[in-house]
Enzyme design. Structure first.
Site, PDB file in Angstrom:
ATOM      1  CE  LYS A  65      -2.200   1.770   3.634  1.00 49.21           C
ATOM      2  NZ  LYS A  65      -1.900   3.340   3.739  1.00 49.21           N
ATOM      3  CG  HIS A  98      -0.563   7.007   1.998  1.00 44.54           C
ATOM      4  ND1 HIS A  98      -1.464   7.479   1.809  1.00 44.54           N
ATOM      5  CD2 HIS A  98      -0.275   6.790   3.117  1.00 44.54           C
ATOM      6  CE1 HIS A  98      -2.423   7.173   3.274  1.00 44.54           C
ATOM      7  NE2 HIS A  98      -1.581   6.111   3.843  1.00 44.54           N
ATOM      8  CG  ASP A 109      -4.602   4.809   1.962  1.00 43.12           C
ATOM      9  OD1 ASP A 109      -5.492   4.711   1.963  1.00 43.12           O
ATOM     10  OD2 ASP A 109      -4.246   4.591   3.009  1.00 43.12           O
ATOM     11  CE  LYS A 111      -7.022   6.819   4.511  1.00 47.33           C
ATOM     12  NZ  LYS A 111      -5.922   6.374   4.382  1.00 47.33           N
ATOM     13  CG  ASP A 160     -13.264  16.752  -5.057  1.00 42.03           C
ATOM     14  OD1 ASP A 160     -14.744  16.328  -4.950  1.00 42.03           O
ATOM     15  OD2 ASP A 160     -12.679  17.229  -4.479  1.00 42.03           O
ATOM     16  CB  SER A 211      -8.079   2.598  12.414  1.00 43.79           C
ATOM     17  OG  SER A 211      -6.815   3.495  11.753  1.00 43.79           O
ATOM     18  CD  GLN A 250      -3.342   4.150  12.963  1.00 43.59           C
ATOM     19  OE1 GLN A 250      -4.340   4.073  13.578  1.00 43.59           O
ATOM     20  NE2 GLN A 250      -3.525   3.614  12.231  1.00 43.59           N
ATOM     21  CD  GLN A 251      -8.652   4.772  18.841  1.00 46.44           C
ATOM     22  OE1 GLN A 251      -8.977   5.022  19.938  1.00 46.44           O
ATOM     23  NE2 GLN A 251      -9.178   4.495  17.682  1.00 46.44           N
ATOM     24  N   GLY A 270       1.647  -0.430   8.732  1.00 51.13           N
ATOM     25  CA  GLY A 270       3.034   0.458   8.346  1.00 51.13           C
ATOM     26  C   GLY A 270       4.061   0.302   9.084  1.00 51.13           C
TER      27      GLY A 270
END
Ligand code: S5P
Length: 460
Positions: free
Chosen positions: A271, A273, A303, A305, A308, A357, A412-413, A432
């Site tokens: 994955k 970015h 990723d 996301k 729009d 998350s 982050q969790q 990650g």
């Protein structure tokens, strides 16, 4: 006998009114003893409805030979308001038993006015084995007060009544759990299966709960309408015995390629970015990455996301420097733009962001339910990113997975692979920092691959 003096409702009607307050829950509960129970009882909400509490007090009083008693006492804490209400309705004086003696002053265990030799009615909300009552009674008797009768709202039928009766106490119970189940079954609130499980539990047997099993990757592959990239992903998972997606949140082309080479053998997808790569260049960043993905047989998941209107997303997907549509087998997209906003991702399988998350995310139940509707209806959508179970037809991708830590201090969790496979029926974990920040990312990816696969197999 039951119909009250004031012509109040029947016992069943009264119980159903109490039930509305959530005093009994059915399902699967682990009791303090570690035993699994098909129901859970908590009568404390009864005290929050004055009308019900008053009726309850009268129903309890109606069952009793009131002339026998000089005092009334509730076992702390749940029965305290019940005993108080009964005192108000009957004019029987209330005494209060402390949980622990006061550490200072009088060190009294019993508060209120009483005299030695008086007989006290004891009130208890729920009786199970009767052992806790057997501990409480001597504390009252030690003050010279006699106890002959105990009135109980609900008997869980675990031998308590018999134990107390064997010691010479009279036990009056308003409801038994079997009676309650029968009333709820008659009213269509419990299924035959549930009743059977409860009866099994009451008979002292270990209750068998139905384990909801997740479908295997093979089973998911049988779906004839599966998107071709979802099919590829599942096939790679089976071939490599991996459900691991490594998130390559690194910021240079060199780091990206090095990480892809190292973790490639252990993952089903990498994955990216892509917009965080500082030296991005299509020819030197993407073309070699595609080769590495081919060499190690994994898919590329961007990723992005998207969030729009459809027309803008179409431009963002195919144009600009990244030309995502050329190389991404999978992309992530928000569904906030609605159904048509997802129409333009022609070359990639879409993974919808259903729930996030991060702490304080706005993806609450209502949002998720609506997002799932869009995802299920859209042929481009192969699955969703979420922290909750989603319909089986969608593949579930779960980020926020880490074996070492619970959070990153930035919202982050994290959960463990075991947790997400068992509780959410996840299909793919996204890791990650657990990998790319590890001292040895290659080894870390192998560890996550093994942990993910074992957790998947255990959830089947
Ligand atoms: O809800 C989400 C959705 C995503 S896609 N929470 C996430 O963490 N992610 C992404 O997963 C996030 O953008 C990051 O790339 C990765 C998690 O990284 P880690 O370092 O926290 O494991």
């Amino acid at each position: 006998m039951w119909k009250s003096k004031k012509g109040m409702e029947t016992k069943k009607d009264f119980f159903l009114e109490c039930y509305q307050l959530g005093i009994i829950k059915f399902g699967r509960f682990t009791l303090k003893s570690g035993i699994e129970s098909p129901f859970y009882v908590d009568l404390r909400p009864l005290a929050s409805d004055p009308k019900i509490l008053k009726h309850l007090a009268n129903y309890l009083l109606d069952m009793l030979p009131l002339d026998n008693f000089d005092l009334i006492c509730g076992v702390p804490y749940a029965a305290l308001p019940m005993a108080t209400a009964m005192s108000l309705e009957s004019y029987l004086p209330l005494i209060i038993k402390r949980k622990e003696a006061k550490a200072y002053g009088t060190k009294k265990l019993i508060e209120g006015l009483y005299q030695k030799g008086q007989n006290c009615l004891l009130v208890e909300d729920v009786i199970t084995s009767g052992k806790s009552l057997l501990e409480t009674i001597p504390e009252i008797e030690n003050e010279g007060i006699t106890v002959s009768d105990i009135v109980v709202v609900l008997d869980r039928e675990k031998g308590g009544r018999q134990l107390l009766e064997s010691k010479g106490y009279r036990v009056h119970t308003l409801f038994t759990i079997s009676e309650v189940c029968q009333m709820l079954q008659e009213d269509g609130k419990l299924t035959d299966d549930e009743v059977e499980r409860i009866q099994d539990f009451l008979a002292g047997n270990v209750v068998k709960f139905e384990e909801k099993k997740r479908p295997s990757y093979e089973k998911k592959l049988e779906n004839e309408t599966l998107h071709s990239n979802a099919k590829k992903l599942l096939e790679i998972a089976i071939e490599k015995k991996s459900n691991l997606i490594a998130s390559a949140d690194v910021i240079t082309t060199k780091e990206l390629h090095e990480l892809a080479e190292k973790v490639g053998p252990n993952i089903v997808a990498l994955k990216t970015h892509i917009d965080i790569i500082t030296d991005f260049d299509y020819d030197t960043t993407i073309i070699p990455l595609i080769d590495i993905a081919k060499k190690h047989n994994f898919l590329l998941m961007e990723d992005r996301k998207f969030a729009d209107i459809g027309s803008t997303q179409e431009l963002q997907y195919s144009y600009g420097v990244y030309k995502i549509s050329n190389w991404a087998d999978l992309i992530t997209s928000q569904v906030i733009g609605g159904y048509p906003s997802l129409d333009f991702f022609h070359n990639s399988g879409v993974i919808a962001i259903l729930g996030m998350s991060s702490e304080g995310t706005l993806t609450d139940n209502h949002y998720r339910e609506e997002a799932i509707k869009v995802a299920l209806a859209h042929p481009n959508v192969i699955g969703g990113v979420a922290q909750n179970e989603i319909p089986e037809e969608l593949l579930l991708f779960t980020p926020g997975v880490n074996l070492e830590t619970k959070g990153d201090g930035k919202g982050q969790q994290y959960n463990t692979p075991e947790y997400v496979f068992r509780n959410l029926h996840t299909d793919f974990i996204i890791v990650g920092r657990g990998i790319y920040k590890a001292e040895n990312p290659e080894q870390a990816s192998l560890n996550y691959k093994i942990a993910g696969w074992n957790a998947y197999e255990a959830s089947l």
